[in-house]
Design an enzyme around this catalytic site. Structure first.
Site, PDB file in Angstrom:
ATOM      1  N   ASP A  20      71.826  -9.993 -10.158  1.00 27.00           N
ATOM      2  CA  ASP A  20      72.586  -9.144  -9.232  1.00 27.00           C
ATOM      3  C   ASP A  20      71.721  -8.104  -8.532  1.00 27.00           C
ATOM      4  O   ASP A  20      71.904  -7.839  -7.332  1.00 27.00           O
ATOM      5  CB  ASP A  20      73.701  -8.399  -9.986  1.00 27.00           C
ATOM      6  CG  ASP A  20      74.842  -9.310 -10.390  1.00 27.00           C
ATOM      7  OD1 ASP A  20      74.898 -10.456  -9.916  1.00 27.00           O
ATOM      8  OD2 ASP A  20      75.685  -8.862 -11.193  1.00 27.00           O
ATOM      9  N   GLY A  50      72.222 -17.336 -24.637  1.00 26.32           N
ATOM     10  CA  GLY A  50      72.409 -17.508 -26.071  1.00 26.32           C
ATOM     11  C   GLY A  50      71.279 -16.982 -26.923  1.00 26.32           C
ATOM     12  O   GLY A  50      71.412 -16.855 -28.140  1.00 26.32           O
ATOM     13  N   GLU A  84      72.283  -5.501 -25.240  1.00 26.69           N
ATOM     14  CA  GLU A  84      71.559  -4.284 -24.866  1.00 26.69           C
ATOM     15  C   GLU A  84      72.504  -3.094 -24.860  1.00 26.69           C
ATOM     16  O   GLU A  84      72.198  -2.019 -25.390  1.00 26.69           O
ATOM     17  CB  GLU A  84      70.963  -4.429 -23.459  1.00 26.69           C
ATOM     18  CG  GLU A  84      69.582  -4.982 -23.394  1.00 26.69           C
ATOM     19  CD  GLU A  84      69.047  -4.959 -21.971  1.00 26.69           C
ATOM     20  OE1 GLU A  84      68.074  -5.682 -21.723  1.00 26.69           O
ATOM     21  OE2 GLU A  84      69.591  -4.239 -21.114  1.00 26.69           O
TER      22      GLU A  84
END
Length: 247
Positions: A20, A50, A84
């Site tokens: 993005d 994954g 994260e």
């Protein structure tokens, strides 16, 4: 104010969805931060779907003073981004990490309530029976409640002006979460910024800057405050107090 026992490796950690924003907003924000001599971690690698978050990223988050989370349309599609985020929020709650969200093309409510693109992403995660879904949802709710920036509401959507505002705000925050910086000292913010500009960090070579003034005017405080602010950007560093007495 950060604890002096905490070891920092960089000032800012950027969390973002690469597809993005990597080559657009994040790239420009990173440049603006570096131009202000703000040590910034920006991971440019793409992790396969994954795969678990790498130990190096965990270390980078834990070694940062500020985490900037750029929420974009496809942020929640990435289990890596969500992992994260969970660790960032954990460091915020258990430590002293400052979290600043940026809402890039999404509303805070979409993040907090997992609507639109975020709802679609979580529908896929739940089909995959991912055991981390509830952790991810909670992290998004908590992050969505933090005051940050909605790009569309800053400077009538002008991205360059928004980036300048964000970078300036981060620079100001770093000044006052750095150990031994006394925010009650009148004028210290401007003086620190001026002194750091004179050092021209990153230009190469060796530079010596002198601070001249009468006794008790704050020369040592100014020098030590700047030292604490920038020392994490160098592999080796030291400060010698009371050099006249020591010599």
């Amino acid at each position: 104010m950060a604890s002096s026992s905490q070891s920092y490796n960089c000032d800012v950690f950027l969390s973002f969805r690469g597809d993005d924003t990597r080559k657009t907003f994040v790239d420009h924000l990173y440049s603006a931060l570096v131009d202000r001599s703000i040590s910034t971690y920006k991971d440019d690698e793409t992790l396969p779907r994954g795969e678990p978050i790498r130990p190096s990223l965990i270390k980078a988050i834990e070694g940062s003073r500020i985490a900037v989370i750029i929420f974009s349309e496809n942020y929640a599609n990435s289990s890596w981004c969500l992992d994260e985020l969970v660790h960032i929020m954990k460091c915020k709650d258990e430590g002293e990490l400052v979290v600043l969200p940026v809402f890039y093309g999404v509303d805070p409510s979409e993040v907090k309530k997992q609507k639109r693109k975020y709802e679609e992403a979580f529908n896929k995660h739940e089909v995959e029976n991912n055991s981390k879904v509830e952790l991810w949802r909670k992290a998004l709710v908590d992050a969505g409640e933090i005051s940050g920036w909605e790009l569309k509401n800053i400077a009538n959507g002008h991205e360059s002006k928004a980036i300048k505002e964000i970078a300036d705000t981060i620079s100001d925050k770093l000044l006052f979460i750095t150990p031994d910086v006394n925010e009650d000292l009148v004028g210290i913010r401007a003086r620190l910024q001026e002194l750091e500009a004179h050092l021209d960090i990153g230009s190469g070579g060796v530079r010596m800057v002198g601070i001249w003034g009468v006794g008790g005017s704050g020369k040592t405080t100014l020098a030590s405050s700047l030292y604490m602010k920038i020392s994490c950007r160098f592999q080796s560093h030291c400060i010698v107090d009371n050099i006249r007495e020591e010599s």
